[in-house]
Design a protein around this motif. Structure first.
Motif, mmCIF file in Angstrom:
data_model
loop_
_atom_site.group_PDB
_atom_site.id
_atom_site.type_symbol
_atom_site.label_atom_id
_atom_site.label_comp_id
_atom_site.label_asym_id
_atom_site.label_seq_id
_atom_site.Cartn_x
_atom_site.Cartn_y
_atom_site.Cartn_z
ATOM 1 N N VAL A 1 -4.822 3.869 0.926
ATOM 2 C CA VAL A 1 -3.680 4.433 1.650
ATOM 3 C C VAL A 1 -4.162 5.190 2.895
ATOM 4 C CG1 VAL A 1 -1.379 5.293 1.225
ATOM 5 C CG2 VAL A 1 -2.893 4.954 -0.686
ATOM 6 N N LEU B 1 5.650 1.539 11.283
ATOM 7 C CA LEU B 1 4.549 1.853 10.361
ATOM 8 C C LEU B 1 4.432 3.351 10.155
ATOM 9 C CD1 LEU B 1 1.850 -0.625 11.598
ATOM 10 C CD2 LEU B 1 2.963 -0.578 9.378
ATOM 11 N N SER C 1 6.415 7.498 2.699
ATOM 12 C CA SER C 1 5.725 7.230 1.446
ATOM 13 C C SER C 1 5.380 8.554 0.762
ATOM 14 C CB SER C 1 4.449 6.441 1.694
ATOM 15 O OG SER C 1 3.376 7.316 1.931
ATOM 16 N N ALA D 1 0.832 -1.201 0.000
ATOM 17 C CA ALA D 1 0.000 0.000 0.000
ATOM 18 C C ALA D 1 0.865 1.250 0.000
ATOM 19 C CB ALA D 1 -0.919 -0.006 1.217
ATOM 20 N N ILE D 2 1.974 1.193 0.751
ATOM 21 C CA ILE D 2 2.830 2.368 0.844
ATOM 22 C C ILE D 2 3.594 2.585 -0.458
ATOM 23 C CG2 ILE D 2 4.909 3.223 1.986
ATOM 24 C CD1 ILE D 2 3.648 1.994 4.561
ATOM 25 N N PHE E 1 2.818 9.638 -0.278
ATOM 26 C CA PHE E 1 1.441 10.078 -0.130
ATOM 27 C C PHE E 1 1.294 11.204 0.861
ATOM 28 C CE2 PHE E 1 0.264 6.713 -2.702
ATOM 29 C CZ PHE E 1 -0.975 7.074 -3.184
ATOM 30 N N PHE F 1 -3.648 5.508 6.382
ATOM 31 C CA PHE F 1 -2.628 5.079 7.343
ATOM 32 C C PHE F 1 -3.160 4.922 8.756
ATOM 33 C CE2 PHE F 1 0.330 6.907 4.144
ATOM 34 C CZ PHE F 1 0.909 5.707 3.834
ATOM 35 N N ALA G 1 -5.839 -0.304 2.824
ATOM 36 C CA ALA G 1 -4.626 -0.396 2.015
ATOM 37 C C ALA G 1 -4.868 0.189 0.634
ATOM 38 C CB ALA G 1 -4.173 -1.847 1.917
ATOM 39 N N LEU H 1 7.207 4.546 7.965
ATOM 40 C CA LEU H 1 6.937 4.143 6.582
ATOM 41 C C LEU H 1 5.888 5.054 5.955
ATOM 42 C CD1 LEU H 1 6.799 0.242 6.648
ATOM 43 C CD2 LEU H 1 8.293 1.674 5.268
ATOM 44 N N ALA H 2 4.847 5.334 6.747
ATOM 45 C CA ALA H 2 3.777 6.185 6.225
ATOM 46 C C ALA H 2 4.321 7.556 5.880
ATOM 47 C CB ALA H 2 2.652 6.288 7.257
#
Lengths: 295, 332
Positions: free
Chosen positions: B294, B35, B42, A145-146, B44, B296, B291, B38-39
């Motif tokens: 996205v 996590l 990313s 997803a990331i 996003f 989070f 997912a 990572l978020a």
């Protein structure tokens, strides 16, 4: 009277201790044959028939299995079996590359932990325990997803979730090798730590690493299939087994069962063949550690 | 009457629980921070996501204000600590994709997943014990061969494929059972509705999890047949039934207890796929949605939740094992 009771015949017992398994040949030959056929099909068929060139034939669309198309045709009239071969090619490639990536990560972590020992070892093993306590498909989903669904995202996702087994194997092998006389000899001979690791320890771990990589392939294929099925795997144009099953869901509602049947069967047969063949190898490599879970 | 030894044992088990809970805290912190990082890493941007296409027309001040309110431009560690403070207080943030608080999403969906998973797991265990014992008892016979062959095949089959097959046969062709969801369209939520909708997902989950247990029970029983106490029982002339069920099975069940914990991740993975196939309104569906979108906040909370379940399951299995078998050491 009492005598009769004493001499009552004892019923024949059917309990028997685990018998010695039959010769591995009965697993090896069929597994190797199936694998051989699968690999040959995956390599050769695309050279002969091009799926994209195969004319979309709407007149022959949605046909149930018949002699010309043993697994039927899809909604565009393409042969389902031929699509399976193409999909298996993608799935196996992803599985192989992902298994190699996860083994490489695992070997690096295991070798560091095993050869350095001390706090590095404890820290890395805690890391292994931590990652092991996150369900791997869930972690894989988060990673995809990331990174956004793509071929490399799927491979990274599998690589980062499946390295634990090989890390544990490599670490324990190195720990047991470290106390062998040839390592002492190398230390006395003045070799550096790095040289001992690279020249003496790693070569001895290689067979186990190769074995665990092979055993990892079915897992990796499975993981990729599950991700693709959820819509979080490979993009539609790189049709894998999982994408095919995902696509076939729609046809299932209108009665097209054959489009889901073939990819599932192909996956089962190939998985059994890989684990059958690597199971024989494993039994030969670790005769005492026979696992009950792969045949 | 408790003896000194029993009391000491009890205290040791208590210490084990404390130690493992102590290990769980850093694990959960590490998982949640990873996590989070990572978020943040990313590409996003949650603010752009929030605005969507409207960001083109939105005034820069408004965007800047939301950035400020959400604190998205502050350092990762600072943001993480803020999230942690709220999480400990029970506020897990809002789900962007479902547009409701994360704790509400989990509260709505968790009971359905627990229902599915617990019945499925119980059924898989039962199948494993019955079929595994039957196979070992008749080792080498046709029953054993059938059970083992079917187990290996099912073990290799993807669970969602089994789910689709069951869906096609029992829901679409035979019309015996509903094909998905929690209730029929428009029907009120009732016990009867839920039970009929539960049959297929639970069976598929159980059938996909059982093979592993079957093979495990079979192998362990076969190994225990050559152990001294089993040979002793046989040489005393006890019946097969007595030997297998009373002597061999009891000892070979001990490692089974630890495995209950070890299988939890697999079970969660299976539930995730089964819920997707049968549109079961549980946690798994929310995970996939999170997912795909996205989301989070939701993804992070669900991953932390699953991790704590796994840790708790492992702990429970170890405690059961320690209580069932006094020979088990309690350190480490």
């Amino acid at each position: 009277m009492a005598d009769q009771r004493v001499w009552r015949p004892v019923p024949r017992s059917r309990i028997a201790a685990a018998s010695t398994p039959r010769s591995p040949r009965w697993r090896l030959i069929p597994s190797a044959a199936v694998l051989g056929i699968a690999v040959a099909a995956v390599v050769l068929v695309p050279l002969v028939v091009d799926l994209n060139q195969q004319l979309v034939d709407l007149a022959a669309a949605n046909r149930p299995p018949e002699p010309a198309h043993p697994f039927g045709t899809d909604e565009l009239g393409r042969d389902v079996l031929l699509r399976c071969v193409y999909a298996l090619r993608v799935s196996l490639t992803v599985g192989l590359v992902a298994a190699l990536v996860s083994s490489a990560v695992g070997t690096a972590v295991g070798a560091l932990a095993g050869s350095l020992g001390g706090w590095v070892d404890r820290l890395l093993m805690r890391l292994v325990d931590t990652v092991a306590s996150v369900p791997h498909l869930l972690l894989g989903i988060v990673i995809v997803a990331i990174l956004r669904p793509s071929l490399s995202a799927v491979i990274i996702s599998i690589g980062l979730t499946h390295w634990l087994t090989s890390a544990r194997i490599v670490r324990s092998e190195i720990l047991s090798l470290r106390s062998r006389p040839f390592v002492d000899a190398a230390i006395v001979g003045g070799s550096s730590r790095l040289r001992i690791l690279v020249r003496h320890l790693l070569p001895n771990v290689t067979p186990q690493v190769l074995l665990s990589t092979t055993l990892m392939i079915p897992h990796a294929v499975w993981h990729e299939t599950a991700l693709s099925f959820l819509g979080l795997g490979l993009p539609p144009h790189e049709a894998s087994i999982g994408n095919m099953i995902n696509d076939a869901q729609r046809s299932l509602l209108t009665g097209g069962w054959w489009m889901s049947l073939a990819p599932g069967l192909v996956l089962i047969v190939v998985t059994l063949a890989i684990s059958g063949a690597s199971g024989v190898w494993r039994d030969r490599l670790n005769p005492r550690r026979r696992s009950e879970l792969t045949w | 009457m408790t003896t000194v030894a029993q009391r000491r044992r009890g205290r040791a088990v208590g210490l084990l629980v404390l130690r493992r809970l102590g290990f769980a805290v850093p694990v959960l912190l590490l998982v949640s921070f990873a996590l989070f990082a990572l978020a943040k890493a990313s590409p996003f941007d949650p603010v752009e996501r929030y605005f969507g296409l409207r960001i083109i027309g939105a005034s820069p001040e408004r965007v800047a204000q939301i950035r400020e309110n959400w604190g998205v431009d502050r350092p990762v560690v600072e943001q993480y600590l803020a999230w942690l403070r709220h999480a400990v207080a029970g506020d897990l943030g809002d789900s962007l994709s479902l547009r409701q608080p994360v704790s509400e999403v989990i509260g709505d969906r968790l009971p359905w997943t627990v229902l599915l998973v617990s019945i499925g797991f119980g059924l898989a265990l039962l199948l494993g014990l019955l079929l595994g014992t039957a196979a070992a008892w008749r080792q080498g016979g046709w029953l054993d061969r059938t059970i083992t062959a079917v187990s290996y095949t099912l073990e290799a089959a993807p669970v969602f494929w089994l789910g689709l097959a069951a869906l096609y046969v029992f829901a679409l062709q035979l019309h015996w059972l509903p094909g998905g969801g929690l209730t029929d369209a428009g029907a009120a939520l009732g016990v009867g509705q839920v039970v009929t909708h539960l049959v297929l997902p639970v069976s598929v989950l159980a059938v996909s999890q059982a093979p592993w247990f079957v093979l495990f029970v079979r192998q362990n029983l076969l190994e225990s047949f050559s152990q001294d106490h089993v040979i002793g029982a046989r040489s005393r002339g006890l019946t097969d039934r007595r030997v297998v069920l009373g002597h061999a099975l009891r000892t070979s069940l001990l490692p089974f207890l630890t495995l209950l914990g070890a299988r939890l991740p697999e079970l969660i993975t299976g539930a995730l796929l089964v819920e997707t196939v049968f549109s079961w309104p549980g946690i798994a569906r929310a995970t996939v949605d999170a997912a795909l979108n996205v989301d989070f906040a939701l993804m992070g909370a669900l991953t932390v939740l699953a991790t704590s379940v796994v840790l708790l399951g492992n702990l429970l299995a170890d405690v059961l094992y320690a209580l069932a078998d006094p020979r088990v050491g309690l350190d480490g």
